[in-house]
Design a protein around this motif. Structure first.
Motif, PDB file in Angstrom:
ATOM      1  N   ASP A   1      35.188  31.275  27.144  1.00 39.75           N
ATOM      2  CA  ASP A   1      34.134  31.072  26.154  1.00 39.75           C
ATOM      3  C   ASP A   1      33.284  32.324  25.967  1.00 39.75           C
ATOM      4  OD1 ASP A   1      33.392  27.559  26.737  1.00 39.75           O
ATOM      5  OD2 ASP A   1      34.784  28.540  25.374  1.00 39.75           O
ATOM      6  N   VAL A   2      33.586  33.392  26.706  1.00 47.41           N
ATOM      7  CA  VAL A   2      32.930  34.675  26.505  1.00 47.41           C
ATOM      8  C   VAL A   2      33.904  35.552  25.728  1.00 47.41           C
ATOM      9  CG1 VAL A   2      31.807  36.636  27.608  1.00 47.41           C
ATOM     10  CG2 VAL A   2      31.753  34.396  28.710  1.00 47.41           C
ATOM     11  N   PRO A   3      33.665  35.786  24.436  1.00 48.33           N
ATOM     12  CA  PRO A   3      34.681  36.450  23.625  1.00 48.33           C
ATOM     13  C   PRO A   3      35.078  37.828  24.123  1.00 48.33           C
ATOM     14  CG  PRO A   3      33.023  35.420  22.230  1.00 48.33           C
ATOM     15  CD  PRO A   3      32.526  35.329  23.643  1.00 48.33           C
ATOM     16  N   ALA A   4      34.226  38.489  24.917  1.00 45.53           N
ATOM     17  CA  ALA A   4      34.522  39.851  25.330  1.00 45.53           C
ATOM     18  C   ALA A   4      35.324  39.927  26.613  1.00 45.53           C
ATOM     19  CB  ALA A   4      33.224  40.626  25.491  1.00 45.53           C
ATOM     20  N   ALA A   5      35.976  38.843  27.040  1.00 43.08           N
ATOM     21  CA  ALA A   5      36.622  38.807  28.348  1.00 43.08           C
ATOM     22  C   ALA A   5      38.088  39.209  28.324  1.00 43.08           C
ATOM     23  CB  ALA A   5      36.481  37.410  28.943  1.00 43.08           C
ATOM     24  N   ARG A   6      38.622  39.647  27.184  1.00 40.03           N
ATOM     25  CA  ARG A   6      40.033  40.024  27.104  1.00 40.03           C
ATOM     26  C   ARG A   6      40.321  41.214  28.027  1.00 40.03           C
ATOM     27  NH1 ARG A   6      43.261  41.100  21.440  1.00 40.03           N
ATOM     28  NH2 ARG A   6      44.881  42.511  22.214  1.00 40.03           N
ATOM     29  N   ALA A   7      41.383  41.126  28.794  1.00 40.63           N
ATOM     30  CA  ALA A   7      41.724  42.165  29.763  1.00 40.63           C
ATOM     31  C   ALA A   7      42.312  43.382  29.069  1.00 40.63           C
ATOM     32  CB  ALA A   7      42.696  41.620  30.797  1.00 40.63           C
ATOM     33  N   ALA A   8      42.001  44.558  29.600  1.00 43.50           N
ATOM     34  CA  ALA A   8      42.551  45.806  29.083  1.00 43.50           C
ATOM     35  C   ALA A   8      43.834  46.157  29.832  1.00 43.50           C
ATOM     36  CB  ALA A   8      41.528  46.931  29.242  1.00 43.50           C
ATOM     37  N   PRO A   9      44.725  46.946  29.222  1.00 42.88           N
ATOM     38  CA  PRO A   9      45.939  47.372  29.925  1.00 42.88           C
ATOM     39  C   PRO A   9      45.610  48.119  31.215  1.00 42.88           C
ATOM     40  CG  PRO A   9      46.086  47.874  27.580  1.00 42.88           C
ATOM     41  CD  PRO A   9      44.676  47.442  27.830  1.00 42.88           C
ATOM     42  N   ALA A  10      46.524  48.105  32.158  1.00 45.31           N
ATOM     43  CA  ALA A  10      46.322  48.769  33.449  1.00 45.31           C
ATOM     44  C   ALA A  10      45.973  50.237  33.249  1.00 45.31           C
ATOM     45  CB  ALA A  10      47.582  48.640  34.291  1.00 45.31           C
ATOM     46  N   GLY A  11      44.982  50.698  34.020  1.00 52.49           N
ATOM     47  CA  GLY A  11      44.570  52.091  33.951  1.00 52.49           C
ATOM     48  C   GLY A  11      43.604  52.409  32.837  1.00 52.49           C
ATOM     49  N   THR A  12      43.245  51.392  32.026  1.00 46.88           N
ATOM     50  CA  THR A  12      42.291  51.590  30.936  1.00 46.88           C
ATOM     51  C   THR A  12      41.094  50.670  31.129  1.00 46.88           C
ATOM     52  OG1 THR A  12      43.123  49.876  29.418  1.00 46.88           O
ATOM     53  CG2 THR A  12      44.240  52.021  29.399  1.00 46.88           C
ATOM     54  N   THR A  13      40.067  50.928  30.367  1.00 48.61           N
ATOM     55  CA  THR A  13      38.893  50.064  30.381  1.00 48.61           C
ATOM     56  C   THR A  13      38.434  49.855  28.946  1.00 48.61           C
ATOM     57  OG1 THR A  13      36.733  49.712  31.459  1.00 48.61           O
ATOM     58  CG2 THR A  13      37.157  51.904  30.585  1.00 48.61           C
ATOM     59  N   PRO A  14      37.909  48.681  28.615  1.00 50.19           N
ATOM     60  CA  PRO A  14      37.516  48.397  27.236  1.00 50.19           C
ATOM     61  C   PRO A  14      36.146  48.983  26.901  1.00 50.19           C
ATOM     62  CG  PRO A  14      37.161  46.468  28.606  1.00 50.19           C
ATOM     63  CD  PRO A  14      37.794  47.495  29.483  1.00 50.19           C
TER      64      PRO A  14
END
Length: 418
Positions: free
Chosen positions: A123-136
């Motif tokens: 329910d927190v829209p910003a919780a999508r995981a980033a690819p390994a070694g990266t950060t959103p």
């Protein structure tokens, strides 16, 4: 099924930033940039922010914000602090419950009923995981920054929110509060913050539910760390409540005060549970109540921000230049704040007075503090000079038991002559 939107690639975005002129920027929706010189400063800031940065992946959040997943060492805060933050092994302590509560709290929401609180991660829209070694990283755009008269105004909490050319001092933005506070040397605290979506006029008003942790109140340098939710149409381009984090290391002055990722001051973990600036779910009047647990804890030489018990990042002690917040705070405060530049004051909380109670009025519950001596305790709050009367109100209950602990109901409709 709705197709996922594809954002402009980061390299194409940066070329468009570099080629945009002041005259073009003035025609952007909601533009308020005051002068060509101010635009040049904004443009240079965006270009510098992304120097040497490539996006492995970019996507559009459900609220329309663009997120770039970039190599961890390229994150602007990582460049400033020598890397992204590493979460502490242990989180902040929880309060020890007293055997005899002073006053019973309201009926506790039943997690098994339709009144479920503290929404899960999805329910927190910003919780999508980033690819390994990266950060959103939320994309910083000219259109967002040009809604302010200048770069400094984009991150000052006490900023004037007027139109282009406004040169009013920060004090011109009137403020009203409904807050409870406790004076004590502390390492932070937390509360469960109930979320609503009050109306705020674009460019002229702001409305908050938040926590403050202060030091330097009696000295020449006031410093804070703050978190909560607010409605700020100028900042986000929409009227939704957004999770925010804020700090000042010198009296709310420009260049020493920043929201969210501005200024590269907030140092996130590599793949945070939620990012500052994320839109939040909203409570329904008479129905489901939405709340999120959040707060700060000073540990490992930094002010760590926790959201639903996840460490999401910190303000390193070095940010405070050996000032009072480099070791601990001396006051904790919880409640609502509104600001305006026009004669009409905006609603606070749900827009209902504190007396409306659960499912109607905004609240914060289980307000806790972490004394420097160790552990955690339910806060003992007193009214911090709140506005009373027809505009806003506050009700504080201390030490009611484990479900609600120390809590406050607050808010009101605003109006004239508040």
């Amino acid at each position: 099924m709705t197709a996922e939107l594809s954002p402009q690639p980061l390299d194409a975005f940066l070329r468009s930033v570099a080629s945009t002129t002041y005259e073009e920027a003035r025609r952007l929706p909601g533009a308020a940039v005051a002068s060509s010189r101010d635009f040049d400063e904004i443009q240079a800031y965006v270009i510098d922010l992304y120097t040497g940065v490539d996006a492995v992946e970019s996507y559009v959040e459900t609220d329309g914000q663009v997120v770039d997943c970039i190599p961890e060492d390229a994150h602007p805060a990582a460049r400033r602090w020598g890397g992204l933050a590493v979460a502490p092994d242990q989180g902040p302590p929880e309060p020890t419950e007293s055997d005899e509560p002073t006053t019973p709290g309201p009926r506790s929401p039943d997690p098994g009923s339709r009144d479920v609180v503290s929404p899960p991660q999805h329910d927190v829209p910003a919780a999508r995981a980033a690819p390994a070694g990266t950060t959103p990283l939320y994309r910083t755009t000219l259109s967002a920054l040009c809604r302010y008269p200048n770069l400094a105004a984009s991150s000052a909490k006490e900023r004037p929110l007027g139109l282009a050319g406004t040169e009013a001092p920060a004090a011109a933005l009137g403020k009203r509060y409904a807050t409870g506070e406790q004076n004590l040397p502390c390492l932070g605290g937390a509360s469960r913050i109930n979320v609503w979506n009050p109306f705020a006029a674009a460019s002229n008003q702001s409305t908050f539910s938040q926590q403050w942790y202060y030091a330097g109140l009696e000295g020449p340098v006031l410093q804070t760390v703050e978190c909560g939710w607010h409605v700020d149409i100028t900042m986000y381009g929409d009227a939704a409540p957004h999770f925010f984090v804020f700090t000042t290391r010198r009296n709310y002055e420009a260049g020493h005060s920043f929201y969210n990722q501005a200024g590269q001051v907030f140092q996130p973990v590599s793949n945070p549970y939620v990012r500052p600036g994320a839109p939040l779910a909203v409570s329904q009047s008479g129905g489901t109540q939405v709340e999120y647990k959040m707060g700060f804890y000073f540990t490992n030489n930094a002010w760590w921000l926790y959201f639903d018990d996840h460490a999401i990042g910190c303000y390193p002690a070095a940010w405070f230049d050996n000032g009072p917040m480099a070791t601990h705070a001396t006051r904790a405060k919880f409640g609502g704040e509104v600001g305006t530049l026009i004669t009409q004051w905006p609603p606070m909380g749900s827009g209902r007075h504190a007396s409306a109670g659960f499912r109607q009025a905004a609240y914060q519950r289980v307000a806790t503090v972490n004394p420097v001596s160790g552990g955690a305790a339910h806060a003992t709050l007193s009214d911090a000079g709140s506005v009373s009367g027809p505009c806003y109100s506050l009700q504080i209950t201390n030490n009611s038991g484990p479900d609600w602990g120390s809590y406050l109901f607050f808010g009101g409709p605003g109006g004239d002559n508040c």
